[in-house]
Structure formats: structure tokens, C-alpha cells
Scaffold this active site. Structure first.
Site: not given
Lengths: 336, 743
Positions: B706, B710
Site C-alpha cells: 500500500k 505518508e
């Protein structure tokens, strides 16, 4: 950065002689501040007189029972010197609260006295600054003044306005310890009490101190009284390390039979020079430690303080820091 | 058989980086190189009336001063100046004309034989301006807020979803309500490495450009279009990047200036920015958010209103996803979300780590904490009560979502069960101790990309794609994927990136590189494997004569029969029989959009934080933090942990320290140095802990990853602000929480 010539004299007389005979010459020792300012075009010396060959790099006993700190001793060597740590722990703590290990290894005791302000406007040639360019105005006074002074400022006339602070930690402790600065010029040697060494901006904010052209600091004398038992240095800043003080407080006390017999308080980050107020300190003399009214002392020390917006919080912060530092010095509070 | 994916493999570029062998854009030695020094505007708005360059030009060794007065004719249309990350609008063109649009605008480039001379010559140049009034004060111009212009960027950054239900009625009817205004300041990326370009002027007017960028092909595109050059004449190389955090997603102005000078002078030119100039382009925009939440007494959230106002420039509409997150995190039936821009006389903001996410989610997660306090419900409990397995905005199920497990494992590791819910309940002397938590979310996206896999004549595997490694570990994880796909020892695999000549890859950002380029690397290696297998089958006396691809596996640099692994042909043998040539394959990986459109795809996290606050001084220290991450498959726990740690550190920075301050007298960022733009030092960082919860996702992409760039930062600011509230009873909605706000 502009072109400059470079000279490394071997003795004091040729250092002073060379500086005086060359217009725009400046002494350089550790260079930790001067080189930065040169890169920003804030300082544009025509000549650098490198004094690192001179022999002011020792710490010696004085006849009066104090210590003489050579101007070329590094901040690190001074802070970790056995006699400083044992007899003047306040100074050791203050030095180690400043800068970073790397900078303290380069920066000298004499150079520390000549640090320029960290005012954003002083550093930025696109903005006015009376300290950098006399008469151009003060960008900070109506601008971003979070780090600026609340005491002893000059704010009446635009052409001399200045709310800059002196950024040193070391000097705050030296002020509290009543150190004496030894300088040598063409006219010979003289001494300047620490309280008279730095100055308030007044009508000449471009002048940071009272030294005359061509004079060189050779040593800083510490009096015999070092307050090794009751002292505190508190530095409040925007991160845990490597930031200039928003407010710092150096406290040195002498306590006999639970009564305060001598008291020194110096503030950093709040004025153009380390801030002391003898009548506020006198309020403590004779008081019993346990009931001493530290709050009133804090009020007296900051009397007349004035905020300019972003820095107004410093007034209250300074009071709280003074009270805490007094409590710590008096051992009413643990020192972290 | 040794496999590498999922193992804590050391960084393959680590030795090069710590020994100085890794070269950065400004470090390449080039013969006859000349140096450019950028002069920046001192005003924020107006017109240059005069630039005096005579004194500078008279110095021996000063070659030229480029200004708007002698800039050659370049591309005419805005489109030519649009890079892959350009928002809708008209991109800034350096030296275009005399107009000043923002403080710090590059207005001249001094080129000299040495850097020192260029810098000195720059100090001799006098600029006169006709000053116009600038508008930089965000809060003073909120009344000018308007909807953003839509453009291509809106595909990746969709505007807020349409209202659901009826917010006004639901909120009015809600027995428990909270509302607040949340603000955060502008921030600049400030990577260690300054932006720099070394433009090498080659034979036949070709350019080889060493550029600091997160997309070598993005810089190539920009230079080619702006200067009217063909792609084959512009090669951009960006092998190593000393941090970027999004600032390298757009070509910065030093690239334009260096290319301009190189072409005009027909010489190699280097332009490097100063730290002060690092504050003169994209930044995280100042944003103000109003949030209203309504809930029933049992803690069911029934209504949300989230209105965001963000700053942009006068010439481009930079947007982020700020308000869309609530519908992704909570099943709130009535919602009304808006996002508006206020154009100011500043440079266009730019994506910075978790753009929009670490703006909107912290505000939302503080509001949720305020609601939990008002309801008297534990903050974790409230989030579990309002848990959703569907994205309400898209009305789709999540491809995977192990956020519940993040809460459970994070809380357990932290010791959350021992929390006294009462603010100011824990103290040690003057020190107040508080615990807070928050949720994080970030998109798990994948784009198309290409990669080439080559089995060299020496039997080594060389794989390449034109992506970037900004310190995240791209080199390492791609090497791992390639090694595993073809069963090669990792020492025999070399992954290369950062060269516009390499197979196409998109700009490196948004946490999508592991999925995007990783999938391309996997496919390219698979295709190469097929090719090698075919070649092996055709070999004389091949043991695979009657075997199919399904019957073999790749292990230990051999192709082996699954049924009898001792039957094998080494990859080296195969390439040896290729007439002295390497065997190569280039492939494209594209996301399976038909499959993906049926699912919402996100990474999640939960952060738990302990702070100590001096009650007299307002100084805040984060003494402990745990972040539990559900980020799909973890390719390399070591680089993954570093990614999350970096995010957590920045979360601390954002919550407590980081702030670019504009002086509106001058329309200028004033704390433009690392002495006064505060980021954490070692002493600020104490006990950080990272947990990766197991999360299997067979939908998101073939690798099941994934992206982690961030997600580590998103939850931290709110967790810290919530901990500060728990410690002090003071709710600070304006980041960073500097000590003055707590006095």
C-alpha cells in the site's frame, strides 16, 4: 560575500596595529558567527585579522582568587574545565545550553561576547534594519518579532528603532557573575565591568558594545565569588536543543543560615544585553529562603517590559522563569 | 531457496551514501563548468524598472547576467511549461518579464567562471522596482475564497464529494455537538540537499542534466517543451536525492535557469540554490478549517460539516484533499464538505508529505477527540463505535482495512488501558503528563509504469525504471522484488533508476512507487523469466523439452522442475548460449482498473502519544509514541520502519515546531534559515515505536503493498494535540503548538 584580504599576526601588537591601519578590517577567531554573516553579505569586512596565533588560550588563577578565561579558549574547553565546573558551575551550564557541540568546539570566549543578534531582519538584506544599515528603519517592530526584546528597547524614532536581543547564553552567566572584560588597544590595557560591556540600542542600535575601534578582548576575569552551591540556569526555547533562548535566566545566590546574603539574576533573550536590575536583586537580601517573595522580584526585574505582538508572551514567560530559577537555585525545586 | 521480500535487507545504496560515492546533482565534476548565482526579488509584487548589471559584468571572469531583458524567446504557450504535477493555471516562467509575482522570485542569473565570483558579482547588481501593494495575509482575504479551478490534477485530487443526507437538520437535532476552527501555518520542505542542476553541454547541442528531482522524465519533459528540444537531445539523470518530500515533484526554477544559460553560452552550467532560496517556491499552504460534529448520546456520529480554506498563488490553483477523509473513516450519514482557495501574492503551494491528509485528518481527529471528551467516551472506543469497512463517499468496500487491529495492538503496546480519562490527572512536579491518540489514513494508489529486466552475459540481473529514490528505499525494495521473481541471489541483482533514458515511470510521490514501479519490476522479471524458459527449452538436450512454464520455478539462479528440483538449468547457461548477447525484456504494468474500481483502497494507522508539558512554561516534549500501521504487505521491515519513523518525527515537528512565517509588511517568509525554521533535533526525539499489523490485500495490486511514504505522519499531529489537551486541559487548534500558546 565580498573579497577580503587575510592576515595572521603572531603577536598582540601587530594584530592591533594591522587592524587599525586597514579600513574595514575585522578580527576573526572561531568565525562561527562572522562567516555566516559574511555569506549573507551582512558583514563585508575588507580584511580579516586572524588572531588564533595569539596566546590567549588558557585559564589561569587571578591574584584576587578568581579565574582568568583566555579570550581564545573555546567555549567547550571552558565549559568542561575542572575549575570552571567546580567553582563556576553556572557558567559551565550556561555555555553548554548554547549552540551545538560542534559550534562550541570552534567558538571562543572572546568571540561569544561579539555575537550579533539573530533578528531575522538583521540577516535579510531585503528588509530594513537600523543595526545593519543605520537609519533604514526596523522591520521587526511591526513585523514578526517572536524572538525580540521586551526590555530596554529603542522604539521612539524610526531611524534608531531596534528591538533586537543579544543571543548569547554564556554572557548571561558572565553578567550574573560580575565578570570583567580585559581589553587591549593602542592606549594599553583597560578593564570593562561586564554590565558596561554590552549596551542598549538607544540612539545607536548599530553599536552592540562599548569597545573602542582597535581594542581586542584578551581575557574575561571571573571574581572569586563563583556561587557554586546555589545557582540555576534555565533556558526556554522552541525545541530541546540548538535554538536560541526565547527567555533565559541565570541565578546565583549566597545563602547562610537559611537567609539570602547575596543574589544575582540575569536574563537572556529579552534585551539588547544581558538584563540585570540590582534593586530587584536587593529585594532578596536578608530574606529567609523558605518565605522569600520570588514573584515580587520577578515583577521588579521585568518592570517596564513591553511586548510588540508576537513576543508579548515573553513578559509572563520571563516572570515564571525567574521564579522557577530562584526556586531551583535555592534548592526549593529539583534541577532537572 | 532464499527469498528477500519481507526481510529486513540492508539498503543496497547504503554504503555508497555513507562513503560519499553517491553523487548528488551539484556534485558532478564537469570540464569547463561555469557557475550561476540566482538573484531573488526583494519585493512581493510590482515591476522591475531597472536592473544595473554593468558593475558585475565588468569583473573579469563574469560571463553573463541573464535577466528578463535578455532572455531568449522560448515556448509561447502555458501548456509547454506544464510539468506532470502542474495544477490548473498558468505556470510561473522565470525571467519572463519585469513583473514580480512573489517575494524571492528569481529575477536574474549571474554566470561566472567560479561560484565565488558569481556570488560576489550578484551582490553588485542593483535592482529598482515599482512596488505595488501585495496581499499575503491569508486570514485577511478569506472573503475572496472561491472554488478551485478543475483540471487534469482533479483526477488524482477529486473535489469534495456531494453532501450526504441533511447536515443542517441532523446537526441541529444532535444532542451532543462540537465545533472548532483549526489552523496550521505554511511549511517548507527543506530537504538537506539544496535544489541544484548541473547541465552538461554535449556535442551537437545535446544536454545531459544532473537534476535534483523526483521525476527525471518530468524534468526532461519540461526542458524539452520549454526550450523546444527533442527528447533525444535532453537526458536527465537523478541517481540520488538528498531528501525531497514532494518538493521535487515539480521542476524548480534552477533547472530552467541552468538550461537557459547553458544553451545561450553553449557551455556547461551549474546552478544551486541557497537555503534562503529554498523558501522561495512550493510549500504546504496555510489552511483554516471549520469542523462541526453532531452525535447521539451513545456516541454515534450523525453529522459532520468540514469547510477548508487554503492559500494558493495568483497564477495556479494548487489543491489538496483536505475534507474528503471523514467519509472514508467514519460512517456519518449526514455530511457537508467544502474546500475553497484564496489566491495570494505568493508562489504556488506544492505537495508536501501527505499533502492534504496531514492537514485535514489532524483537524478531524482533534474534533473526534473533543467529541469523545464531551461524550465521556474513551477516544479509541468512540472510533470503534463509528468504525466502517466501507468508504462512505465512494460507497465502496475497502480492499482491506485492519485499522481495528492497529487500535488493538497500538493501545496494548502503549498501555492505553491505564489512561485516566480526566485531563490534568497525571503530574510529576511541574510536569503535566498526557496521553492522546488519533487515526491516520492515506490512499493506496498505483499507476502505470515500465521496467526493463536484463540478464547480462555474466549472468547478473540488471533491472531499471526511471523512478526516483528520495531516501525511501526504492533501490532496495526493487532489488528484492527482482531477486525473488527470478530466484537470483541479491548480490547478483542491480536495480537502477533516475535516468530519463530508462523505461517510463511516473513522478515519485504519493506513496505509490512501491506499488507502481514494484509491479512493473515484477512483470518485467516475469516476462524475462518466460523468455529464458523458452530459450532453455530450445537448448540441446533440454530437460524442459516437454515442460510448461507452470512446471518450473526460478530458484538459486536456476530454472528448476517443480516436480524434481534437481533437474535444472542455470540462467548463466542460458545466456551463454545467446551468442554473446544479454537477454532483455521491457514490460508495462498497468493497474487492473476494472477490478480496482469496485473497492476503496487505503492504508491506515493509529498513533498513541505521551507528552510532558511544563505547566508554567508551556514546553511540550513527546516522550513516547507508538504508531501501528496497516499498510498491506511489508516488503522490507527495516526500510519500512524507517519510513514510518521519519513520518512520526515530522509529525512531532508539525505539531510542535515547524512554521514558515510571512511578514506581511514585506510579503516575505522571514525565518528562512534552519536556525529559525525549527525542525526536531535529536534531543526532541525520544521513544518511538512502530508496529506493522498483518494485512493481506489481494486486490490493491499484485504485490499487495500500500505504500508507506505518508501514512507515518498523518496520525501524529492530532495524537500530540490530543495528548496536550489531556495533559493540560487546553485545546490548541492552531499548529504548531509552541509554548506561548500554552501559557
Amino acid at each position: 560575500m565580498t573579497n577580503f584580504s587575510y592576515f595572521r599576526p603572531g603577536d598582540l601588537n601587530s594584530a592591533i596595529g594591522d587592524l587599525i591601519t586597514h579600513e574595514g578590517a575585522k578580527f576573526i577567531a572561531g568565525g562561527t558567527n562572522l562567516l555566516d554573516l559574511m555569506k549573507e553579505n551582512v558583514e563585508r569586512p575588507a580584511r580579516l585579522v586572524d588572531i588564533n596565533q595569539l596566546s590567549f588560550n588558557s585559564i589561569e588563577e587571578t591574584e584576587g582568587g578568581g579565574l582568568r578565561l583566555g579570550a581564545l579558549m573555546t567555549n567547550a574547553d571552558t565549559a568542561y574545565h575542572e575549575n570552571v565546573q567546580n567553582r563556576y558551575p553556572l557558567l559551565s551550564h550556561a555555555i553548554l545550553a548554547g549552540a551545538s557541540a560542534q559550534l562550541r568546539n570552534m567558538a571562543t570566549n572572546g568571540g561569544n561576547l561579539f555575537q550579533r543578534t539573530r533578528c531575522y531582519y538583521f540577516y535579510d538584506l531585503a528588509t530594513p534594519c537600523n543595526k545593519r544599515e543605520p537609519g533604514s528603519g526596523c522591520g521587526a517592530i511591526r513585523g514578526f518579532n517572536r524572538i525580540h526584546a521586551i526590555l530596554g528597547t529603542s522604539d521612539q524614532k524610526p531611524e534608531t528603532a531596534c528591538i533586537a536581543t543579544h543571543p548569547s547564553d554564556m554572557c548571561v552567566a558572565l553578567a550574573a557573575l560580575d565578570a570583567v572584560v580585559r581589553v587591549t588597544g593602542l592606549a594599553g590595557e583597560r578593564t570593562i565591568p561586564f554590565a558596561d560591556f554590552h549596551r542598549l540600542p538607544g540612539d545607536e542600535p548599530w553599536r552592540d558594545n562599548t569597545i573602542n575601534p582597535g581594542e581586542l578582548v584578551t581575557a574575561i576575569d571571573l571574581p572569586a565569588k563563583g556561587f557554586p552551591q546555589y545557582y540555576a540556569y534555565i533556558k526556554l526555547r522552541d525545541r530541546a536543543s540548538y535554538a536560541f533562548a526565547l527567555v533565559s535566566v541565570a541565578v546565583a545566590l549566597e545563602i547562610e543560615n537559611n537567609r539570602i546574603t547575596d543574589a544575582r539574576i540575569a536574563l537572556g533573550g529579552v534585551a539588547h544585553k544581558p538584563w540585570r536590575k540590582p534593586d530587584a536583586e536587593a529585594m532578596l537580601i536578608g530574606q529567609a529562603v523558605s518565605v522569600a517573595d520570588f514573584q515580587s522580584v520577578a515583577e521588579a526585574l521585568t518592570e517596564g517590559a513591553k511586548g510588540y505582538g508576537h513576543n508579548t508572551f515573553k513578559i509572563e514567560l520571563a516572570k515564571r522563569a525567574i521564579v522557577r530559577a530562584l526556586q531551583q537555585a535555592a534548592k526549593l525545586e529539583p534541577t532537572p | 531457496m532464499i527469498t528477500y521480500v519481507g526481510k529486513p535487507v540492508n539498503r543496497v545504496d547504503g554504503v555508497a551514501k555513507v562513503t560519499g560515492k553517491a553523487k548528488y546533482a551539484a556534485e558532478y565534476k564537469v570540464p569547463d563548468l561555469v557557475h550561476g548565482w540566482v538573484i531573488s526579488s526583494e519585493i512581493a509584487k510590482g515591476t522591475i524598472t531597472r536592473i544595473q548589471t554593468d558593475e558585475a559584468l565588468q569583473l573579469p571572469g563574469v560571463i553573463q547576467v541573464f535577466t528578463h531583458e535578455n532572455r531568449p524567446d522560448l515556448a509561447w504557450f502555458d501548456l509547454s511549461y506544464k510539468d506532470q504535477d502542474a495544477p490548473p493555471g498558468s505556470p510561473f516562467r522565470p525571467l519572463r518579464d519585469a513583473e514580480i509575482k512573489f517575494s524571492g522570485q528569481p529575477i536574474a542569473l549571474v554566470v561566472a567562471e567560479t561560484l565565488e565570483l558569481a556570488r560576489y558579482a550578484a551582490s553588485l547588481i542593483r535592482v529598482e522596482y515599482e512596488v505595488e501593494n501585495h496581499e499575503t495575509e491569508f486570514e485577511a482575504h478569506l472573503s475572496r475564497a472561491r472554488d478551485p479551478k478543475l483540471g487534469l490534477a482533479s483526477l488524482l485530487k477529486p473535489p469534495p464529494p456531494k453532501p450526504r443526507g441533511n447536515f443542517d437538520e441532523a446537526f441541529a437535532a444532535a444532542p451532543v455537538q462540537v465545533s472548532g476552527e483549526y489552523v496550521h501555518s505554511a511549511e517548507h520542505h527543506n530537504p538537506m540537499e539544496m535544489f541544484a542542476s548541473t547541465v552538461v553541454y554535449e556535442k551537437n547541442d545535446k544536454l545531459t542534466i544532473y537534476d535534483k528531482t523526483q521525476g527525471a522524465q518530468n524534468s526532461q519533459l519540461y526542458v524539452s517543451q520549454v526550450f523546444g528540444l527533442s527528447f533525444k537531445d535532453v537526458r536527465v539523470i537523478s541517481s540520488y536525492i538528498g531528501g525531497a518530500f514532494g518538493s521535487g515533484l515539480r521542476p524548480q526554477y534552477q533547472l530552467f535557469l541552468a538550461v537557459l544559460a547553458a544553451r545561450e553560452l553553449r557551455r556547461s552550467v551549474r546552478v544551486s540554490l541557497t537555503r534562503q532560496q529554498m523558501f522561495t517556491f512550493g510549500h504546504r499552504p496555510v489552511t483554516i478549517q471549520d469542523i462541526k460534529l453532531g452525535a447521539s448520546e451513545d456516541g454515534t456520529i450523525t453529522a459532520i460539516r468540514h469547510d477548508a480554506f487554503a492559500e494558493t498563488s495568483r497564477f495556479e490553483d494548487y489543491t489538496e484533499i483536505v475534507v474528503n477523509w471523514s467519509g472514508m473513516l467514519y460512517p456519518i450519514p449526514n455530511s457537508k464538505l467544502t474546500y475553497k482557495l484564496v489566491p495570494l501574492d505568493v508562489f504556488t503551494p506544492l505537495d508536501m508529505r501527505a499533502p492534504g491528509g496531514v492537514t485535514g485528518v489532524p483537524a478531524l481527529e482533534c474534533a473526534i477527540d473533543e467529541l469523545a471528551f464531551k461524550l465521556g467516551i474513551d477516544p479509541v472506543e468512540l472510533r470503534l463505535k463509528n468504525y466502517t469497512d466501507r468508504d462512505m463517499d465512494a460507497d465502496l468496500p475497502y480492499s482491506s482495512k485492519e485499522l481495528r487491529e492497529c487500535f488493538r495492538q497500538g493501545a496494548e503496546r502503549f498501555g492505553w488501558a491505564n489512561r485516566n480519562p480526566q485531563p490534568r490527572s497525571t503530574r510529576r512536579g511541574h510536569t503535566l503528563i498526557g496521553w492522546g491518540m488519533a487515526t491516520g489514513i492515506w490512499d493506496a494508489t498505483q499507476g502505470p509504469a515500465r521496467a526493463e529486466a536484463v540478464l547480462t552475459v555474466n549472468g547478473k540481473l540488471r533491472v531499471s525504471s526511471a523512478t526516483a529514490d528520495i531516501g525511501t528505499g526504492t533501490y532496495t525494495i526493487m532489488t528484492q522484488i527482482a531477486a525473488d521473481t527470478l530466484g537470483m541471489p541479491i548480490a547478483d541483482v542491480l536495480f537502477k533508476l533516475g535516468d530519463s533514458d530508462m523505461p517510463l515511470a511516473p513522478i515519485e510521490g504519493g506513496s505509490w512507487t512501491a506499488a507502481t514501479v514494484g509491479s512493473a519490476v515484477k512483470v518485467a522479471c516475469e516476462e524475462l523469466g518466460k523468455k529464458l524458459f523458452k530459450m532453455a527449452r530450445k537448448m540441446k538436450n533440454s530437460p524442459f523439452a516437454r515442460a510448461n512454464l507452470d512446471d518450473v520455478l526460478f530458484a538459486d539462479a536456476h530454472i528448476r522442475l517443480k516436480s524434481d528440483p534437481s533437474v535444472a538449468v542455470s540462467l548463466r547457461e542460458i545466456v551463454d548460449q545467446n551468442g554473446g548477447h544479454a537477454v532483455s525484456e521491457t514490460s508495462t504494468s498497468t493497474p487492473n482498473f476494472l477490478k480496482l474500481r469496485k473497492y476503496a483502497r487505503s492504508a491506515h494507522s493509529a498513533a498513541f502519544v505521551e507528552v510532558e508539558v511544563d505547566e508554567d512554561f508551556g514546553t511540550v516534549r513527546v516522550t513516547r509514541a507508538v504508531t501501528a500501521v496497516a499498510g498491506g504487505r511489508i516488503l522490507n521491515p527495516k526500510t519500512a520502519r524507517s519510513q514510518i519513523l521519519g513520518g512520526m518525527v515530522w509529525g512531532i515537528s508539525k505539531a510542535l515546531e515547524e512554521e514558515s512565517v510571512l511578514d506581511h509588511q514585506f510579503g516575505r517568509f522571514m525565518n528562512h534559515s534552519l536556525a529559525e525554521y525549527h525542525v526536531p533535533v535529536n534531543a526532541d526525539i525520544q521513544n518511538l515505536d512502530v508496529i506493522f499489523v498483518d494485512e493481506t490485500d489481494t486486490i490493491v495490486n499484485p504485490l499487495g503493498v500500500k505504500g508507506l511514504g505518508e501514512i507515518g505522519i498523518v496520525a501524529m499531529p492530532a495524537a500530540i494535540a490530543n495528548a496536550v489537551f489531556h495533559a493540560t486541559g487546553k485545546r490548541i487548534r492552531n499548529l504548531p503548538i509552541t509554548l506561548d500558546k500554552l501559557l
